[in-house]
Design an enzyme around this catalytic site. Structure first.
Site, PDB file in Angstrom:
ATOM      1  N   ILE A  15    -135.907-111.132 -19.528  1.00 30.09           N
ATOM      2  CA  ILE A  15    -137.278-110.811 -19.507  1.00 30.09           C
ATOM      3  C   ILE A  15    -137.815-109.952 -18.417  1.00 30.09           C
ATOM      4  O   ILE A  15    -138.669-109.319 -18.752  1.00 30.09           O
ATOM      5  CB  ILE A  15    -138.016-112.023 -19.789  1.00 30.09           C
ATOM      6  CG1 ILE A  15    -139.253-111.982 -20.520  1.00 30.09           C
ATOM      7  CG2 ILE A  15    -138.252-112.848 -18.705  1.00 30.09           C
ATOM      8  CD1 ILE A  15    -140.084-113.016 -20.879  1.00 30.09           C
ATOM      9  N   GLY A  36    -134.469-121.335 -13.548  1.00 25.73           N
ATOM     10  CA  GLY A  36    -134.511-120.599 -14.954  1.00 25.73           C
ATOM     11  C   GLY A  36    -135.218-119.429 -15.070  1.00 25.73           C
ATOM     12  O   GLY A  36    -135.379-118.661 -13.954  1.00 25.73           O
ATOM     13  N   VAL A  37    -136.206-119.029 -15.988  1.00 22.32           N
ATOM     14  CA  VAL A  37    -136.869-117.943 -16.108  1.00 22.32           C
ATOM     15  C   VAL A  37    -137.800-117.913 -15.065  1.00 22.32           C
ATOM     16  O   VAL A  37    -138.298-116.756 -14.607  1.00 22.32           O
ATOM     17  CB  VAL A  37    -137.430-117.966 -17.754  1.00 22.32           C
ATOM     18  CG1 VAL A  37    -138.528-118.778 -17.660  1.00 22.32           C
ATOM     19  CG2 VAL A  37    -137.974-116.279 -17.661  1.00 22.32           C
ATOM     20  N   ASP A  38    -138.339-118.948 -14.494  1.00 25.43           N
ATOM     21  CA  ASP A  38    -139.311-118.947 -13.386  1.00 25.43           C
ATOM     22  C   ASP A  38    -138.727-118.585 -12.005  1.00 25.43           C
ATOM     23  O   ASP A  38    -139.589-117.604 -11.476  1.00 25.43           O
ATOM     24  CB  ASP A  38    -139.690-120.495 -13.078  1.00 25.43           C
ATOM     25  CG  ASP A  38    -141.202-120.548 -12.394  1.00 25.43           C
ATOM     26  OD1 ASP A  38    -141.307-121.945 -11.916  1.00 25.43           O
ATOM     27  OD2 ASP A  38    -141.689-119.662 -12.090  1.00 25.43           O
ATOM     28  N   THR A 122    -137.430-124.570 -23.872  1.00 24.88           N
ATOM     29  CA  THR A 122    -136.108-125.064 -24.423  1.00 24.88           C
ATOM     30  C   THR A 122    -135.169-125.244 -23.545  1.00 24.88           C
ATOM     31  O   THR A 122    -133.711-125.258 -23.843  1.00 24.88           O
ATOM     32  CB  THR A 122    -135.764-123.973 -25.648  1.00 24.88           C
ATOM     33  OG1 THR A 122    -135.659-122.553 -24.799  1.00 24.88           O
ATOM     34  CG2 THR A 122    -136.984-123.833 -26.494  1.00 24.88           C
ATOM     35  N   GLY A 123    -135.290-124.914 -22.105  1.00 23.21           N
ATOM     36  CA  GLY A 123    -134.216-124.921 -21.113  1.00 23.21           C
ATOM     37  C   GLY A 123    -134.302-126.299 -20.452  1.00 23.21           C
ATOM     38  O   GLY A 123    -133.987-127.375 -21.238  1.00 23.21           O
ATOM     39  N   VAL A 124    -134.732-126.328 -19.255  1.00 23.21           N
ATOM     40  CA  VAL A 124    -134.621-127.796 -18.368  1.00 23.21           C
ATOM     41  C   VAL A 124    -135.502-128.743 -19.293  1.00 23.21           C
ATOM     42  O   VAL A 124    -135.308-129.709 -18.926  1.00 23.21           O
ATOM     43  CB  VAL A 124    -135.256-127.229 -16.770  1.00 23.21           C
ATOM     44  CG1 VAL A 124    -135.700-128.548 -16.297  1.00 23.21           C
ATOM     45  CG2 VAL A 124    -134.125-126.280 -16.062  1.00 23.21           C
ATOM     46  N   TYR A 125    -136.602-127.984 -19.775  1.00 20.27           N
ATOM     47  CA  TYR A 125    -137.391-129.048 -20.452  1.00 20.27           C
ATOM     48  C   TYR A 125    -136.902-129.601 -21.561  1.00 20.27           C
ATOM     49  O   TYR A 125    -137.493-130.516 -22.387  1.00 20.27           O
ATOM     50  CB  TYR A 125    -138.919-128.549 -20.480  1.00 20.27           C
ATOM     51  CG  TYR A 125    -139.771-128.514 -19.312  1.00 20.27           C
ATOM     52  CD1 TYR A 125    -139.262-128.906 -18.080  1.00 20.27           C
ATOM     53  CD2 TYR A 125    -140.958-127.959 -19.281  1.00 20.27           C
ATOM     54  CE1 TYR A 125    -139.853-128.874 -16.835  1.00 20.27           C
ATOM     55  CE2 TYR A 125    -141.689-127.774 -17.943  1.00 20.27           C
ATOM     56  CZ  TYR A 125    -141.133-128.309 -16.935  1.00 20.27           C
ATOM     57  OH  TYR A 125    -141.883-128.351 -15.539  1.00 20.27           O
TER      58      TYR A 125
HETATM   59  N1  APR Z   1    -134.888-114.176 -19.276  1.00 19.50           N
HETATM   60  C1  APR Z   1    -135.280-114.618 -20.477  1.00 19.50           C
HETATM   61  N2  APR Z   1    -135.049-115.774 -20.813  1.00 19.50           N
HETATM   62  C2  APR Z   1    -134.426-116.711 -19.749  1.00 19.50           C
HETATM   63  C3  APR Z   1    -134.275-116.329 -18.667  1.00 19.50           C
HETATM   64  C4  APR Z   1    -134.407-114.839 -18.339  1.00 19.50           C
HETATM   65  N3  APR Z   1    -134.121-114.136 -17.225  1.00 19.50           N
HETATM   66  N4  APR Z   1    -133.721-117.184 -17.821  1.00 19.50           N
HETATM   67  C5  APR Z   1    -133.648-118.600 -18.742  1.00 19.50           C
HETATM   68  N5  APR Z   1    -134.137-118.112 -19.774  1.00 19.50           N
HETATM   69  C6  APR Z   1    -134.710-118.529 -21.063  1.00 19.50           C
HETATM   70  C7  APR Z   1    -133.612-120.145 -21.181  1.00 19.50           C
HETATM   71  O1  APR Z   1    -132.228-119.943 -21.607  1.00 19.50           O
HETATM   72  C8  APR Z   1    -134.515-121.058 -22.174  1.00 19.50           C
HETATM   73  O2  APR Z   1    -133.911-120.575 -23.473  1.00 19.50           O
HETATM   74  O3  APR Z   1    -135.812-119.474 -21.065  1.00 19.50           O
HETATM   75  C9  APR Z   1    -135.784-120.444 -21.699  1.00 19.50           C
HETATM   76  C10 APR Z   1    -136.665-121.542 -20.829  1.00 19.50           C
HETATM   77  O4  APR Z   1    -135.780-122.220 -19.948  1.00 19.50           O
HETATM   78  P1  APR Z   1    -136.339-122.634 -18.546  1.00 19.50           P
HETATM   79  O5  APR Z   1    -136.471-121.382 -17.719  1.00 19.50           O
HETATM   80  O6  APR Z   1    -135.518-123.714 -18.219  1.00 19.50           O
HETATM   81  O7  APR Z   1    -137.813-123.179 -19.033  1.00 19.50           O
HETATM   82  P2  APR Z   1    -138.229-124.615 -19.489  1.00 19.50           P
HETATM   83  O8  APR Z   1    -137.371-125.180 -20.330  1.00 19.50           O
HETATM   84  O9  APR Z   1    -139.727-124.127 -20.179  1.00 19.50           O
HETATM   85  O10 APR Z   1    -138.511-125.442 -18.142  1.00 19.50           O
HETATM   86  C11 APR Z   1    -139.479-125.183 -17.205  1.00 19.50           C
HETATM   87  O11 APR Z   1    -137.762-125.097 -15.294  1.00 19.50           O
HETATM   88  O12 APR Z   1    -137.262-123.341 -13.924  1.00 19.50           O
HETATM   89  C12 APR Z   1    -138.002-124.557 -14.027  1.00 19.50           C
HETATM   90  O13 APR Z   1    -139.757-124.047 -12.761  1.00 19.50           O
HETATM   91  C13 APR Z   1    -139.599-124.406 -14.284  1.00 19.50           C
HETATM   92  O14 APR Z   1    -140.173-126.410 -13.921  1.00 19.50           O
HETATM   93  C14 APR Z   1    -140.087-125.443 -14.643  1.00 19.50           C
HETATM   94  C15 APR Z   1    -139.107-125.803 -15.780  1.00 19.50           C
END
Ligand code: APR
Length: 173
Positions: A15, A36-38, A122-125
């Site tokens: 992204i 993750g994406v953050d 859908t990632g960490v959460y």
């Molecule tokens: N570009 C697009 N999508 C991505 C990227 C990227 N660079 N990196 C990860 N993702 C996808 C993951 O595969 C997942 O499908 O983004 C989605 C959300 O995953 P997370 O980033 O883990 O976010 P979330 O599940 O909302 O958890 C949020 O994770 O990183 C920490 O600070 C953040 O505490 C918060 C938690």
């Protein structure tokens, strides 16, 4: 509904590379970065982003806040905090829908015409992908009916499975 469908597209990749008017960050309530994406967005945007985020004093689950994009191609970032999946009995669906709705509202207020979402929660959460994808598609479609100024929404999938989920749900819209 075809008019709405044509304003939503699925993109598989990173992204941070997208030059939409805004990209959405799946943040946590501190807004001070994470993995993750953050993590990817903060790394790509540079240290000024964290400085601006410090001044926002956090964000509630289901809410969203706007910052500049700094070194990103996208001029703006909309930070939203998704729900942590706890089995479905803690208003997770409503909170996830609220992330998409609040982000679209901010984009409309700012008169942005394109926005890209990651698969929030859908990632960490741990939110189940299929259900999260359904909420994403339906909430975005609903918001596009209200906000005619938003011409394009990119649903960004990091993995093939999520991309295929979005594609099939979009075709059924
Ligand atoms: N570009 C697009 N999508 C991505 C990227 C990227 N660079 N990196 C990860 N993702 C996808 C993951 O595969 C997942 O499908 O983004 C989605 C959300 O995953 P997370 O980033 O883990 O976010 P979330 O599940 O909302 O958890 C949020 O994770 O990183 C920490 O600070 C953040 O505490 C918060 C938690």
């Amino acid at each position: 509904m075809n008019e709405i469908k044509n304003r939503i597209c699925v993109y598989q990749g990173n992204i941070v590379k997208l030059g939409t008017d805004a990209i959405v960050n799946a943040a946590n309530t501190s807004l001070l970065g994470g993995g993750g994406v953050d993590g990817a967005i903060h790394a790509a945007a540079g240290p000024e982003l964290l400085e601006e985020c410090r001044g926002l004093h956090g964000c509630r689950v289901g809410q969203a806040k706007l910052t500049k994009g700094y070194r990103l191609p996208a001029p703006y970032i909309i930070h939203t905090v998704g729900p942590i999946w706890q089995g479905g009995g803690q208003q997770e669906a409503e909170l996830l829908a609220s992330c998409y709705r609040s982000s679209m509202e901010i984009a409309a207020e700012k008169r942005l015409s394109s926005i890209a979402f990651p698969a929030i929660s859908t990632g960490v959460y741990g939110y189940p992908r299929q259900e999260a994808a359904r909420i994403a598609i339906h909430t975005v479609a609903e918001a596009l009916q209200q906000h005619s100024g938003i011409k394009k929404v990119y649903l960004v999938a990091w993995d093939k499975e999520t991309a295929l989920l979005y594609q099939s749900l979009l075709e059924q819209l």
